[in-house]
Design a protein around this motif. Structure first.
Motif, PDB file in Angstrom:
ATOM      1  N   TYR A   1      45.779  31.260  58.430  1.00 56.17           N
ATOM      2  CA  TYR A   1      44.463  31.071  59.446  1.00 56.17           C
ATOM      3  C   TYR A   1      43.838  29.911  58.910  1.00 56.17           C
TER       4      TYR A   1
ATOM      5  N   LYS B   1      48.304  26.084  51.032  1.00 53.12           N
ATOM      6  CA  LYS B   1      47.416  25.516  52.267  1.00 53.12           C
ATOM      7  C   LYS B   1      45.895  25.070  52.106  1.00 53.12           C
ATOM      8  N   ILE B   2      45.410  26.024  51.225  1.00 53.24           N
ATOM      9  CA  ILE B   2      44.103  25.799  51.111  1.00 53.24           C
ATOM     10  C   ILE B   2      43.692  24.727  49.833  1.00 53.24           C
TER      11      ILE B   2
ATOM     12  N   ASP C   1      50.496  23.223  40.000  1.00 54.45           N
ATOM     13  CA  ASP C   1      51.087  24.314  41.120  1.00 54.45           C
ATOM     14  C   ASP C   1      52.495  24.276  40.371  1.00 54.45           C
TER      15      ASP C   1
ATOM     16  N   VAL D   1      37.058  30.539  44.763  1.00 49.15           N
ATOM     17  CA  VAL D   1      37.173  31.265  46.104  1.00 49.15           C
ATOM     18  C   VAL D   1      38.121  32.020  46.544  1.00 49.15           C
TER      19      VAL D   1
HETATM   20  P1  NAD Z   1      49.262  29.735  49.390  1.00 46.23           P
HETATM   21  O1  NAD Z   1      50.244  30.725  49.479  1.00 46.23           O
HETATM   22  O2  NAD Z   1      49.371  28.676  50.782  1.00 46.23           O
HETATM   23  O3  NAD Z   1      49.129  28.606  48.217  1.00 46.23           O
HETATM   24  C1  NAD Z   1      48.890  29.260  46.794  1.00 46.23           C
HETATM   25  C2  NAD Z   1      49.500  28.268  45.979  1.00 46.23           C
HETATM   26  O4  NAD Z   1      49.442  28.872  44.590  1.00 46.23           O
HETATM   27  C3  NAD Z   1      51.052  27.911  46.208  1.00 46.23           C
HETATM   28  O5  NAD Z   1      51.291  26.714  46.399  1.00 46.23           O
HETATM   29  C4  NAD Z   1      51.500  28.582  44.955  1.00 46.23           C
HETATM   30  O6  NAD Z   1      52.870  28.024  44.497  1.00 46.23           O
HETATM   31  C5  NAD Z   1      50.431  28.524  43.946  1.00 46.23           C
HETATM   32  N1  NAD Z   1      50.556  29.088  42.605  1.00 46.23           N
HETATM   33  C6  NAD Z   1      51.132  30.449  42.448  1.00 46.23           C
HETATM   34  N2  NAD Z   1      50.967  30.866  41.182  1.00 46.23           N
HETATM   35  C7  NAD Z   1      50.363  30.003  40.495  1.00 46.23           C
HETATM   36  C8  NAD Z   1      50.120  29.518  39.275  1.00 46.23           C
HETATM   37  N3  NAD Z   1      49.991  30.558  38.343  1.00 46.23           N
HETATM   38  N4  NAD Z   1      49.112  28.364  39.030  1.00 46.23           N
HETATM   39  C9  NAD Z   1      48.975  27.398  39.942  1.00 46.23           C
HETATM   40  N5  NAD Z   1      49.383  27.728  41.416  1.00 46.23           N
HETATM   41  C10 NAD Z   1      50.136  28.841  41.405  1.00 46.23           C
HETATM   42  O7  NAD Z   1      47.831  30.289  49.709  1.00 46.23           O
HETATM   43  P2  NAD Z   1      46.454  29.885  50.332  1.00 46.23           P
HETATM   44  O8  NAD Z   1      46.497  30.292  51.750  1.00 46.23           O
HETATM   45  O9  NAD Z   1      46.300  28.525  50.060  1.00 46.23           O
HETATM   46  O10 NAD Z   1      45.572  30.770  49.652  1.00 46.23           O
HETATM   47  C11 NAD Z   1      45.192  30.876  48.368  1.00 46.23           C
HETATM   48  C12 NAD Z   1      44.309  32.196  47.866  1.00 46.23           C
HETATM   49  O11 NAD Z   1      43.026  31.979  48.783  1.00 46.23           O
HETATM   50  C13 NAD Z   1      44.780  33.331  48.426  1.00 46.23           C
HETATM   51  O12 NAD Z   1      46.071  33.719  47.649  1.00 46.23           O
HETATM   52  C14 NAD Z   1      43.757  34.229  48.819  1.00 46.23           C
HETATM   53  O13 NAD Z   1      43.583  34.916  47.412  1.00 46.23           O
HETATM   54  C15 NAD Z   1      42.672  33.308  48.560  1.00 46.23           C
HETATM   55  N6  NAD Z   1      41.705  33.359  49.831  1.00 46.23           N
HETATM   56  C16 NAD Z   1      40.402  33.706  49.752  1.00 46.23           C
HETATM   57  C17 NAD Z   1      39.720  33.579  51.133  1.00 46.23           C
HETATM   58  C18 NAD Z   1      38.182  33.960  51.119  1.00 46.23           C
HETATM   59  O14 NAD Z   1      37.605  34.287  51.968  1.00 46.23           O
HETATM   60  N7  NAD Z   1      37.515  33.753  49.891  1.00 46.23           N
HETATM   61  C19 NAD Z   1      40.197  33.528  52.134  1.00 46.23           C
HETATM   62  C20 NAD Z   1      41.678  33.191  52.314  1.00 46.23           C
HETATM   63  C21 NAD Z   1      42.346  33.437  51.180  1.00 46.23           C
END
Ligand code: NAD
Length: 333
Positions: free
Chosen positions: A101, A155-156, A175, A234
């Motif tokens: 999202y 993504k974020i 990453d 976050v």
């Molecule tokens: P995503 O799956 O697209 O990206 C996560 C990235 O982290 C991936 O590229 C993965 O390879 C990397 N990763 C995994 N283990 C790692 C490590 N040990 N060191 C470094 N990188 C590592 O996820 P996203 O959509 O970017 O979301 C990231 C996080 O944000 C989610 O897991 C969630 O916990 C959090 N989030 C928080 C909110 C909020 O409202 N605060 C909302 C959405 C998501």
């Protein structure tokens, strides 16, 4: 009609779900408390439960749900660390999440926190309302020319990196699954975690919480950071060891901390506790630091993100009812 019990419902959830489900056969049962093994019996008669980040979907909770005929746990978030997937699988309960999202919602909030903390906008806002127009103690630093470390370039994290590049920052990234093409295009440099820690003026976390990443930020890793560095989280609270964080703030090792998530946020964040005595001493201590900024897990809270979440959740509920496929990437069991 299919009945869905929506736990931990807030007015904005109700509004976005009802709006997106206007022409469907979904009957909502909105419950304003969290799902736990104690509240699970209130899903009686529902074929699915819809849950958020702080519902406790552990084995005993899932056993009660399955015994009542619940077939689907639909998470209305991306992270799923609060669900026992192995237990769900063994009980034949499908678990879905919202795989994508608006990542802009979360990325922009991370940057909002960084700017607010660095330029002390939150303190200035309160002062000016009290007719205190003094600038004493409000000195920040230019982000331009400084170094940011982005941990997790999914993504974020990518959007955060791109925004920070726009400010003229040097952006380092770590990453385990780096995307060299994206990095080259954006002028982002992948480095190892050690180099990122030692070189960054700002470190921002965008990786999932897993058993391996729990307390990624702890006493030993904070020691590797540049003195005075700012930490932004976050993602998930338990990525950071709060006790170590407080020590690093007290000693001055960290220059500032911005959090949208907190290790022990369950039962606190999303609630109005303004008339109560805060029982969490570590959170209370964090709130006393002038260089700590906390929001209560609101990074996802934009109109665009809420409507994306509602659409995916409803599509998965309709898939459960038959005829349609689950949204790609959303099925966890
Ligand atoms: P995503 O799956 O697209 O990206 C996560 C990235 O982290 C991936 O590229 C993965 O390879 C990397 N990763 C995994 N283990 C790692 C490590 N040990 N060191 C470094 N990188 C590592 O996820 P996203 O959509 O970017 O979301 C990231 C996080 O944000 C989610 O897991 C969630 O916990 C959090 N989030 C928080 C909110 C909020 O409202 N605060 C909302 C959405 C998501």
């Amino acid at each position: 009609m299919i009945t869905i019990a929506v736990f931990d419902t807030k007015p904005y959830d109700r509004e976005s779900l009802q709006h997106a489900a206007a022409n469907t056969k979904i009957e909502w049962r909105f419950l304003d408390f969290r799902l736990t093994r104690e509240t699970a019996p209130l899903a009686q008669g529902a074929v699915s439960v819809c849950v958020f980040v702080n519902d406790q979907v552990d084995r005993s909770c899932l056993e009660i749900l399955a015994a009542q005929g619940v077939k689907l746990v639909a998470l209305r978030c991306t992270g799923f660390n609060n669900v026992d997937l192995a237990a769900a699988k063994s009980l034949n309960v499908t678990v879905t999440r919202v795989p994508v999202y608006s990542p802009y919602a979360v990325a922009e909030h991370a940057v909002a926190l960084l700017l607010t903390l660095n330029r002390k906008v939150h303190r200035a806002f309160n002062r000016v309302r009290e007719l205190n127009f003094s600038l004493q103690g409000l000195v920040g630093f230019d982000l331009h020319g400084k170094t940011a470390g982005v941990i997790g370039t999914g993504k974020i994290g990518r959007i955060v990196a791109q925004i920070l590049r726009g400010f003229g920052m040097r952006v380092l990234a770590f990453d385990p699954l780096p995307d060299a093409d994206w990095a080259a295009q954006q002028g982002v440099e992948y480095v190892d975690a050690l180099a990122l820690a030692g070189l960054s003026d700002v470190i921002t976390l965008h990786l999932p919480l897993t058993p391996e990443t729990k307390h990624l930020i702890r006493r030993e890793t904070i020691e590797l950071m540049k003195p005075g560095a700012i930490l932004v989280n976050v993602s998930r609270g338990a990525l950071v060891d709060t006790t170590a964080l407080i020590e690093a703030l007290k000693s001055g090792k960290l220059g500032g901390v911005a959090l949208d998530v907190y290790e022990e946020e369950e039962g606190i964040f999303f609630e109005d506790l303004s008339g109560q005595v805060l029982q969490d001493d570590e959170l209370a201590r964090l709130l006393t630091f002038p260089n700590v900024l906390i929001t209560s897990h609101q990074a996802f809270l934009t109109r665009e993100a809420l409507s994306d979440i509602a659409r995916t959740t409803i599509a998965n509920l309709e898939a459960l009812a038959g005829g349609k496929a689950y949204v790609e990437g959303s099925v966890l069991t």
